[in-house]
Scaffold this motif. Structure first.
Motif, PDB file in Angstrom:
ATOM      1  N   GLY A  82       0.764  -1.239   0.000  1.00 52.59           N
ATOM      2  CA  GLY A  82       0.000   0.000   0.000  1.00 52.59           C
ATOM      3  C   GLY A  82       0.795   1.289   0.000  1.00 52.59           C
ATOM      4  O   GLY A  82       0.213   2.369   0.091  1.00 52.59           O
ATOM      5  N   ASP A  83       2.113   1.231  -0.121  1.00 50.18           N
ATOM      6  CA  ASP A  83       2.937   2.440  -0.083  1.00 50.18           C
ATOM      7  C   ASP A  83       3.415   2.772  -1.499  1.00 50.18           C
ATOM      8  O   ASP A  83       4.301   2.098  -2.025  1.00 50.18           O
ATOM      9  N   PRO A  84       2.831   3.827  -2.126  1.00 49.08           N
ATOM     10  CA  PRO A  84       3.246   4.176  -3.492  1.00 49.08           C
ATOM     11  C   PRO A  84       4.736   4.482  -3.622  1.00 49.08           C
ATOM     12  O   PRO A  84       5.343   4.167  -4.644  1.00 49.08           O
ATOM     13  N   ALA A  85       5.348   5.070  -2.591  1.00 44.56           N
ATOM     14  CA  ALA A  85       6.780   5.383  -2.665  1.00 44.56           C
ATOM     15  C   ALA A  85       7.613   4.105  -2.705  1.00 44.56           C
ATOM     16  O   ALA A  85       8.615   4.031  -3.424  1.00 44.56           O
ATOM     17  N   ALA A  86       7.208   3.087  -1.947  1.00 45.45           N
ATOM     18  CA  ALA A  86       7.929   1.809  -1.963  1.00 45.45           C
ATOM     19  C   ALA A  86       7.807   1.156  -3.328  1.00 45.45           C
ATOM     20  O   ALA A  86       8.769   0.594  -3.854  1.00 45.45           O
ATOM     21  N   LEU A  87       6.611   1.233  -3.927  1.00 39.65           N
ATOM     22  CA  LEU A  87       6.410   0.672  -5.264  1.00 39.65           C
ATOM     23  C   LEU A  87       7.266   1.424  -6.285  1.00 39.65           C
ATOM     24  O   LEU A  87       7.893   0.815  -7.154  1.00 39.65           O
ATOM     25  N   ALA A  88       7.322   2.727  -6.167  1.00 32.99           N
ATOM     26  CA  ALA A  88       8.088   3.559  -7.110  1.00 32.99           C
ATOM     27  C   ALA A  88       9.573   3.200  -7.118  1.00 32.99           C
ATOM     28  O   ALA A  88      10.243   3.361  -8.148  1.00 32.99           O
ATOM     29  N   ALA A 114       1.643   7.926 -10.543  1.00 29.91           N
ATOM     30  CA  ALA A 114       0.241   8.235 -10.237  1.00 29.91           C
ATOM     31  C   ALA A 114      -0.678   7.118 -10.715  1.00 29.91           C
ATOM     32  O   ALA A 114      -1.646   6.765 -10.031  1.00 29.91           O
ATOM     33  N   ALA A 115      -0.383   6.532 -11.876  1.00 22.31           N
ATOM     34  CA  ALA A 115      -1.196   5.425 -12.389  1.00 22.31           C
ATOM     35  C   ALA A 115      -1.116   4.238 -11.444  1.00 22.31           C
ATOM     36  O   ALA A 115      -2.135   3.610 -11.123  1.00 22.31           O
ATOM     37  N   ASN A 116       0.083   3.913 -10.975  1.00 22.44           N
ATOM     38  CA  ASN A 116       0.232   2.811 -10.028  1.00 22.44           C
ATOM     39  C   ASN A 116      -0.470   3.128  -8.703  1.00 22.44           C
ATOM     40  O   ASN A 116      -1.118   2.263  -8.112  1.00 22.44           O
ATOM     41  N   ALA A 117      -0.357   4.368  -8.242  1.00 20.78           N
ATOM     42  CA  ALA A 117      -0.978   4.757  -6.974  1.00 20.78           C
ATOM     43  C   ALA A 117      -2.500   4.662  -7.049  1.00 20.78           C
ATOM     44  O   ALA A 117      -3.147   4.279  -6.065  1.00 20.78           O
ATOM     45  N   ARG A 118      -3.087   4.978  -8.216  1.00 22.31           N
ATOM     46  CA  ARG A 118      -4.542   4.849  -8.376  1.00 22.31           C
ATOM     47  C   ARG A 118      -4.985   3.400  -8.204  1.00 22.31           C
ATOM     48  O   ARG A 118      -5.993   3.119  -7.567  1.00 22.31           O
ATOM     49  N   LEU A 119      -4.208   2.481  -8.769  1.00 19.50           N
ATOM     50  CA  LEU A 119      -4.548   1.063  -8.597  1.00 19.50           C
ATOM     51  C   LEU A 119      -4.357   0.626  -7.148  1.00 19.50           C
ATOM     52  O   LEU A 119      -5.182  -0.106  -6.600  1.00 19.50           O
ATOM     53  N   ILE A 150      -5.835  -8.106 -10.566  1.00 20.08           N
ATOM     54  CA  ILE A 150      -6.368  -7.369  -9.422  1.00 20.08           C
ATOM     55  C   ILE A 150      -7.875  -7.570  -9.496  1.00 20.08           C
ATOM     56  O   ILE A 150      -8.499  -7.206 -10.497  1.00 20.08           O
ATOM     57  N   GLU A 151      -8.444  -8.164  -8.438  1.00 20.95           N
ATOM     58  CA  GLU A 151      -9.864  -8.499  -8.482  1.00 20.95           C
ATOM     59  C   GLU A 151     -10.469  -8.353  -7.095  1.00 20.95           C
ATOM     60  O   GLU A 151      -9.847  -8.707  -6.093  1.00 20.95           O
ATOM     61  N   GLY A 152     -11.682  -7.819  -7.060  1.00 23.85           N
ATOM     62  CA  GLY A 152     -12.385  -7.684  -5.789  1.00 23.85           C
ATOM     63  C   GLY A 152     -13.450  -6.619  -5.883  1.00 23.85           C
ATOM     64  O   GLY A 152     -13.936  -6.295  -6.973  1.00 23.85           O
ATOM     65  N   THR A 153     -13.768  -6.040  -4.745  1.00 25.14           N
ATOM     66  CA  THR A 153     -14.777  -4.999  -4.671  1.00 25.14           C
ATOM     67  C   THR A 153     -14.096  -3.676  -4.353  1.00 25.14           C
ATOM     68  O   THR A 153     -13.344  -3.576  -3.374  1.00 25.14           O
ATOM     69  N   ALA A 154     -14.376  -2.673  -5.167  1.00 26.61           N
ATOM     70  CA  ALA A 154     -13.793  -1.344  -4.986  1.00 26.61           C
ATOM     71  C   ALA A 154     -14.364  -0.694  -3.726  1.00 26.61           C
ATOM     72  O   ALA A 154     -15.434  -1.101  -3.246  1.00 26.61           O
ATOM     73  N   LEU A 196      -4.860   1.082 -18.520  1.00 27.87           N
ATOM     74  CA  LEU A 196      -5.437   0.970 -17.193  1.00 27.87           C
ATOM     75  C   LEU A 196      -6.759   1.706 -17.154  1.00 27.87           C
ATOM     76  O   LEU A 196      -6.983   2.627 -17.949  1.00 27.87           O
ATOM     77  N   PRO A 197      -7.628   1.348 -16.231  1.00 27.44           N
ATOM     78  CA  PRO A 197      -8.907   2.061 -16.129  1.00 27.44           C
ATOM     79  C   PRO A 197      -8.661   3.540 -15.857  1.00 27.44           C
ATOM     80  O   PRO A 197      -7.745   3.904 -15.134  1.00 27.44           O
ATOM     81  N   GLU A 198      -9.490   4.366 -16.457  1.00 26.43           N
ATOM     82  CA  GLU A 198      -9.395   5.816 -16.253  1.00 26.43           C
ATOM     83  C   GLU A 198      -9.866   6.131 -14.842  1.00 26.43           C
ATOM     84  O   GLU A 198     -10.570   5.363 -14.217  1.00 26.43           O
ATOM     85  N   GLU A 199      -9.502   7.331 -14.371  1.00 22.20           N
ATOM     86  CA  GLU A 199      -9.927   7.757 -13.034  1.00 22.20           C
ATOM     87  C   GLU A 199     -11.417   7.863 -12.951  1.00 22.20           C
ATOM     88  O   GLU A 199     -12.132   8.140 -13.835  1.00 22.20           O
TER      89      GLU A 199
END
Length: 137
Positions: free
Chosen positions: A26-32, A57-62, A91-95, A134-137
């Motif tokens: 869940g940490d966008p900086a770690a993913l980056a 930003a695209a990765n963080a949205r997901l 990636i699958e589940g309920t938003a 990727l899905p749009e915002e």
């Protein structure tokens, strides 16, 4: 709450697991940190390339969906400091808003070993040869 990041990979075959662990943390900086400077994400509308802040930003949205990513490597082809990774992902589940989410594909990614010995994405193409975007915002 972000957890402790998975170590940066020292072998190309460890990159998908590192991505999943950091994404799911869940940490966008770690993913980056898994992307080299100047990396390209072929995931914009129609597979348009994203770099720099737009890539992250695209990765963080997901990640903000709060749903885990599952990865299943198919092949790793390495030569010298470059490797091609073919990886099924989902990636699958309920938003958070209650709607269903199902996004995935077979990635065709290029990773490179940096001067520090760690492997990072140079090209992240999550939809491989048939970019859907990727899905749009």
């Amino acid at each position: 709450m972000p957890g402790t990041p998975h170590p940066l990979p020292t072998r190309p075959e460890d990159v998908p697991a590192a991505l999943a662990a950091r994404f799911n943390g869940g940490d966008p900086a770690a993913l980056a940190e898994l992307y080299e400077e100047g990396a390209l994400l072929a995931a914009g509308p129609g597979g348009a390339p994203l770099t720099g802040p737009a890539l992250h930003a695209a990765n963080a949205r997901l990640q903000a969906l709060g749903l885990p990513i599952e990865v299943r490597p198919r092949h790793v082809y390495a030569t010298g400091d470059l490797a091609l990774l073919l990886v099924d992902w989902l990636i699958e589940g309920t938003a958070p808003g209650g709607g269903p989410v199902r996004v995935g594909g077979t990635a065709a990614d290029v990773v490179r070993r940096g001067p520090d010995g760690h492997w990072r994405y140079a090209v992240d193409s999550p939809f491989g040869t048939a970019p859907e975007g990727l899905p749009e915002e």
